[in-house]
Design a protein around this motif. Structure first.
Motif, PDB file in Angstrom:
ATOM      1  N   GLU A   1      -7.722   2.992  -0.719  1.00 17.09           N
ATOM      2  CA  GLU A   1      -7.131   2.076   0.263  1.00 17.09           C
ATOM      3  C   GLU A   1      -7.495   2.635   1.639  1.00 17.09           C
ATOM      4  O   GLU A   1      -7.344   3.830   1.877  1.00 17.09           O
ATOM      5  CB  GLU A   1      -5.615   2.049   0.178  1.00 17.09           C
TER       6      GLU A   1
ATOM      7  N   HIS B   1      -2.752   5.849   3.728  1.00 17.56           N
ATOM      8  CA  HIS B   1      -2.528   5.295   2.404  1.00 17.56           C
ATOM      9  C   HIS B   1      -3.165   6.164   1.328  1.00 17.56           C
ATOM     10  O   HIS B   1      -3.702   7.237   1.616  1.00 17.56           O
ATOM     11  CB  HIS B   1      -3.121   3.882   2.324  1.00 17.56           C
TER      12      HIS B   1
ATOM     13  N   GLN C   1       0.839  -1.195   0.000  1.00 18.85           N
ATOM     14  CA  GLN C   1       0.000   0.000   0.000  1.00 18.85           C
ATOM     15  C   GLN C   1       0.871   1.240   0.000  1.00 18.85           C
ATOM     16  O   GLN C   1       2.085   1.160   0.172  1.00 18.85           O
ATOM     17  CB  GLN C   1      -0.939  -0.034   1.202  1.00 18.85           C
TER      18      GLN C   1
END
Lengths: 589, 580
Positions: free
Chosen positions: A357, A353, A331
């Motif tokens: 996400e 992130h 990520q």
């Protein structure tokens, strides 16, 4: 009638189907994602802090220039800078330091990092020039620590270009001692995270510096639509970080005489390449008394460098469950909130992130084994924005640390095409419900939280010394935000300032466990967290209804001090080996 | 693949429509079981004529009685053995009846009797393709292209055959300036994307969609490529427009749902998925995607119900096993989770995340060594992916620099790639292209030789080495390289034409002709090869054939200046034979 219809549509269908079949188990591009948006639960209601942005009346009026406003051509423009609460003049009031950038066509007038001195009346004065800190390069990260143990906090800044160490002269001014300290690197590097910490426990603050990517502004990668690392949703954007070579991270050992030695190779730090390093957090994650390093990394596995206690580090991010998401997805690790939201006496991590996400919450079991509890804690309801500076902090003093982060896109170009990817986003706030879950309150805490900005760095601290945690935010190409917290009345708190003696003077790396109302919460003194930023070094604990607390201090040198039945709603200053000592004269209202 | 599943044999599709109870019709004497036809038609078969049996056969065909139709056509063939059409009708009926050998005999007979019958050749090509005789199938379609350069069906077949064989550039060459047809545009889009010309694929598709909003298969193909390029919003918009005009098109709905799920917005995907499953109960995608969404939302028991149902329908589906395993792991049913994830890996080992999941399950089962091994595989795959991204970025930069005339920059970028992938033949070839642009032919040759050393069947590299050898006046070596190119890629038209040109330069026109013919056979729309062929024929005073070759070139490119010029030079009448 027979007709000629030898179509091979089945063949085509199989081609298309084959293309789609594996989409769901495989990363398909820049941002591999993995944690998808969860459904929201009904709000529980209840009183919470209200925040007011008082930056303008407080005098934080300088625009923090950083890259193009309408379009970002190269990755260096997208980073934005960190910020810090620090008490550079030791008056007991938090001052403010903000990092700014430049423009590709050259720095406009007024572009600079900014130092604001706290006037102790809710306002600040810009003392950048007087302090000798005017600088208009591509600054990224800041970490604060008293590297020469002279009693005054020093500042280290990372840059795209050349990092800088500013020694605090103790008279309101700073001196650039980068070359004299041995920290100057002639090569152009992309410094991001940095953190002072005493990795060898010799009482002197060493320095970890992360680097993002290798990037040559003279020969930059030019975006094309054919290069997937230079496109987002069909829009040509700046190239990277994927597709670019990762930077090399560095460790500098403090020689104890004002100079540093590069021990990146000897310590094993240099060999951990391949991750795009962002925010660096140095803390003792496994509670063995030796500081470790967590480095949030963009689009690549984050690093957890465990201290071998012999001057070297081993990387165990994967084994300890914090390198990637709980489903194995890399990520876009940007910022890191550090704290103990589960009240299990350990140091857990909130990692912000990219959009689409969820921010990740990694619960530490106390031995540095982390569990990704993002979805179980219901953070997955919020995936709309790119997250940056983050904090685990008890804003309403109810004894349950909450979660906060700021947002802002990196592609100003795309919102014209896709309004759902706005360049400016709100601040995100999750209240800790105390049952392992969190509830988003972004729209319930006043316009200062829901207002839209392209933000990066965040520092948490009590600038007005009123017993609750305020928020400083670096906004790209805007003036900063200073969110004054008006916490609901009735809850209690305690604030702890540590002064090292045999340990480093800043007490960075100290662990403090506060016991209250049957709970135990740990915090550590950090040199950097959030997004390339530095919080108020005084550890603040909300206590809820508790009227006293027991305080257990573990100093980085190994000494322990237990302070029982401390009265609440006050700042205490603890000096290593001396217990509680009087606060600085102007410490609290 | 059964190419005749969508044939126009009345309403009869597939073998299942063959009548169950067949009885001999005494009236027409067919050995096909019970064949009932209207008395009016049957009356017309007395006296027996070929036309009458053809009409009868077509009537049976319309009713789905294929065996009866075949018997009627068989009678027609008996009465008119010289009729290509009769053999064609019988051959095609037999083809649908899966009587392949007999069908091939009939269709070949039809072609022999009428070599200009595109229908017969297309049918024969399709039959041979289904029988696995790809060379013969291709030959038939190429003959059709000779007869009609714009034959959509033949172009479609050949293009798809090339795509199947990973000859994407050849497919694109074939389809350049092809007629405006959905199948052919889809072929171009697919070939472009497979060749990694993604933007070209998207632009081609979008341009055609602007003109033909109702081309749904093209819409889906373009949407798929957009998804592959992470351009979800555009894919969604494209599919939503399609759904507005055809809301019940299940393939379109399925793709739309997949993209919604992939985008990760549960507020949109969950209700759509639930509604989809309600409208299509028991649909595999409905079950699978609802299960996947429930797993993502933490509803593991509900997810398992849907996913298990999907798994029963498609036990070979990687992602279903993976999701079942992941849900089971969340429910701490680790032994079962392990079995599911291992099955997923057995089906498809290409992803990294599946190894991560397995490692987690193995750790829960206290299999530390197994977990460690899986994590190593996982990390290695991540590293590979990062390097892959880096090389893609560098390759794009190299291409960009080359296009901008910065050949030195392109060489630098390619050399950077080769530091990461020191044994990548394609990048040695790309390096050679940049060096060629710098006119550093010695370096180019070194790069090409390394490319063929690494990939001994690298036809493009051999072809380029051939060019370099010609530049060095080493025609023997050049011929050798072109031959290797042809041996590596038998349908490589450019290499065939190059070798032909080389031979023609040596005055070996008869030999050259064979290679030019092979080139145009491989790509009947290759105008240069047609012109070369014409020139080699003209050199031997075979002006009629030469004119025919030029005409073929002009049918593809009516204003090709070389062809026009050559045609003007050719005498209009065939002189006395004087062949070498």
């Amino acid at each position: 009638m027979l007709r000629t219809l030898f179509s091979r549509r089945n063949f085509l269908a199989s081609l298309i189907a084959a293309s789609c079949e594996r989409l769901f188990g495989q990363a398909a591009g820049m941002s591999s994602g993995g944690s998808k948006a969860q459904s929201r639960l009904p709000p529980t209601g209840g009183v919470y802090s209200k925040f007011t942005d008082i930056a303008a009346q407080a005098g934080l009026n300088a625009v923090m220039v950083y890259g193009g406003e309408k379009q970002i051509k190269f990755i260096i423009e997208s980073m934005g800078g960190g910020c810090a609460f620090l008490d550079y003049d030791n008056d007991g009031w938090m001052d403010i330091f903000l990092l700014g950038g430049s423009r590709l066509e050259g720095s406009p007038a007024g572009a600079s990092n900014r130092l604001y001195r706290n006037n102790r009346d809710g306002t600040f004065i810009d003392v950048t020039a007087h302090a000798g800190l005017l600088d208009s390069g591509w600054a990224c990260g800041v970490c604060v620590g008293d590297y020469d143990n002279d009693g005054f906090e020093d500042i280290f800044c990372t840059y795209y270009g050349h990092n800088k160490l500013y020694r605090n002269n103790g008279d309101g001014t700073f001196t650039d001692v980068t070359k004299a300290s041995g920290l100057f690197d002639a090569t152009t590097r992309f410094g991001t995270g940095c953190s002072f910490f005493d990795y060898n426990r010799d009482g002197h603050l060493d320095l970890f510096v992360a680097n993002y990517v290798e990037f040559d502004l003279q020969h930059p990668p030019i975006p094309t639509m054919e290069n997937p690392t230079c496109t987002y949703e069909g829009t040509q954007v700046y190239c990277g970080p994927r597709g670019l070579k990762a930077g090399r991270h560095s460790l500098y050992r403090n020689n104890g005489n004002g100079t540093f030695t590069d021990v990146s190779e000897a310590s094993g730090i240099a060999k951990h390449r391949g991750s795009y390093g962002m925010t660096a957090v140095t803390a003792d994650f496994d509670n063995d008394g030796w500081p470790d390093i967590f480095l949030a990394c963009d689009s690549t596995p984050s690093l957890l460098l465990m201290n071998n206690r012999d001057g070297t580090f081993r990387e165990e991010g994967f084994d300890r469950g914090v390198a990637v998401s709980g489903e194995g997805f890399e990520q876009a690790g940007m910022g890191v909130g550090v704290g103990d939201p589960g009240l299990n006496g350990s140091t857990s991590l909130l990692v912000t992130h990219f959009q689409k996400e969820a921010s990740g919450l990694y619960l530490n079991d106390g031995k540095a084994q982390f569990a990704d509890i993002t979805m179980d804690s219901r953070l997955g309801v919020e995936t709309s924005y790119v997250g940056w500076g983050a904090a685990v902090a008890d804003f309403d003093n109810d004894g349950l640390p909450d979660l906060f982060w700021v947002t802002g896109n990196v592609y100003p170009e795309i919102e014209k095409k896709y309004p759902q990817y706005p360049f400016k986003g709100p601040r995100i706030l999750f209240r800790n419900r105390g049952d392992g879950t969190f509830e988003e309150l972004t729209n319930e805490c006043g316009p200062a939280i829901s207002q839209l900005h392209a933000s990066r760095g965040v520092a948490i601290g009590d600038f007005d010394n009123d017993g609750d945690l305020d928020i400083l935010i670096m906004n790209v190409n805007e003036t900063p935000s200073l969110l004054r917290n008006d916490a609901p009345p009735g809850n209690h708190w305690i604030k702890i300032k540590l002064i090292g003696t045999t340990s480093n003077r800043s007490a960075i790396g100290s662990r403090v466990i506060v016991h209250y109302a049957g709970k135990a919460q740990m915090q550590q003194v950090l040199s950097q967290s959030s997004y390339l930023s530095c919080n108020d070094p005084r550890l603040h604990f909300g206590l809820g209804a508790a009227r006293e607390a027991d305080v257990h201090v573990l100093w980085p040198g190994g000494r322990e001090e237990k302070l029982g039945k401390i009265a609440v709603d006050r700042l205490i200053t603890v000096k290593e080996g001396s217990g509680i000592v009087p606060n600085l004269s102007h410490a609290l209202k | 693949m059964n190419s005749l599943t969508a044939s126009g044999l009345g309403k009869c599709v597939l073998r299942s429509c063959i009548p169950l109870f067949l009885s001999l019709s005494s009236t027409v004497g067919l050995a096909a079981g019970h064949c009932d036809a209207p008395s009016a038609l049957l009356t017309k078969t007395k006296p027996a004529t070929a036309v009458a049996y053809q009409n009868l056969g077509q009537w049976f065909e319309g009713k789905g009685q294929l065996k009866c139709a075949a018997e009627a056509y068989r009678q027609q063939v008996l009465l008119a053995p010289g009729s290509a059409n009769a053999h064609l009708l019988l051959g095609r009926a037999l083809q649908v009846l899966s009587v392949g050998d007999e069908a091939a005999l009939e269709l070949n007979r039809a072609v022999d009797l009428d070599p200009s019958s595109k229908t017969a050749r297309l049918a024969l090509g399709a039959l041979e393709h289904d029988r696995g005789n790809q060379v013969e199938a291709l030959r038939q379609w190429q003959e059709v292209i000779h007869l009609d350069p714009d034959s959509i069906t033949a172009l479609d077949w050949i293009a798809k055959t090339r795509i199947e064989a990973h000859q994407y550039t050849a497919a694109l060459d074939l389809l350049s300036n092809a007629p405006d047809n959905e199948d052919l545009v889809v072929d171009r889009v697919v070939a472009s994307s497979k060749a990694a010309f993604f933007e070209q694929a998207i632009t081609t598709g979008m341009t055609a969609i602007e003109k033909h909003a109702d081309w749904l298969r093209l819409r889906m193909a373009v949407a798929t490529i957009l998804v592959q390029r992470n351009r979800f919003q555009e894919a969604i918009a494209l599919l939503e427009i399609g759904l507005q005009s055809q809301p019940d098109q299940i393939d379109l709905e399925t793709l739309y749902l997949r993209v919604l799920v992939l985008m990760g917005d549960l507020s949109k995907s969950k209700p759509y998925a639930a509604d989809f499953l309600k409208r299509h109960p028991g649909n595999f995608d409905g079950l699978y995607l609802n299960g996947l969404l429930e797993r993502q939302d933490g509803a593991y028991d509900a997810a398992l119900l849907h996913l298990k149902a999907a798994e029963a329908m498609r036990p070979d589906h990687f992602d279903v096993h993976f999701n079942v395993g992941s849900a089971l792991a969340k429910l701490h049913r680790n032994e079962q989770a392990k079995a599911e994830i291992e099955e997923a890996i057995r089906i498809d080992d290409s992803g990294a995340d599946v190894h991560f999941q397995l490692a987690g399950v193995l750790r829960s089962l206290n299999d530390t060594a197994g977990a460690k091994k899986q994590m190593e595989i996982y990390q290695e795959k991540l590293r590979s992916r990062a390097l892959h991204d880096q090389t893609i970025s560098l390759a794009a930069q190299a291409a960009q620099k080359l296009a901008a005339g910065d050949a030195a920059g392109a060489v630098e970028a390619e050399n950077e790639i080769l530091k990461i992938l020191p044994e990548d033949a394609v990048h040695f070839y790309d390096l050679s292209l940049a060096e060629d642009r710098m006119e550093d032919f010695a370096a180019e040759q070194v790069a090409l030789k390394r490319a063929v050393e690494l990939r001994p069947d690298f036809a493009l590299a051999y072809n380029q080495l051939g060019y370099l050898a010609i530049r060095d006046n080493d025609e023997t070596a050049a011929a050798g390289y072109f031959q290797k190119a042809i041996a590596s890629a038998p349908q490589y038209a450019e290499a065939e034409s190059n070798l032909g040109s080389l031979l023609a330069r040596e005055g070996k026109d008869a030999e050259a002709e064979q290679y030019f013919r092979a080139a145009v056979a491989a790509n009947p729309r290759y105008t240069d090869a047609w012109i070369n062929l014409a020139a080699s024929l003209a050199a031997r005073s075979m002006f009629t054939e030469a004119r025919e070759a030029v005409h073929n070139a002009l049918r593809v490119e009516p204003t090709n200046p070389d062809a026009v010029k050559l045609l003007a030079l050719l005498p209009s009448a065939q002189p006395a034979p004087n062949r070498k």
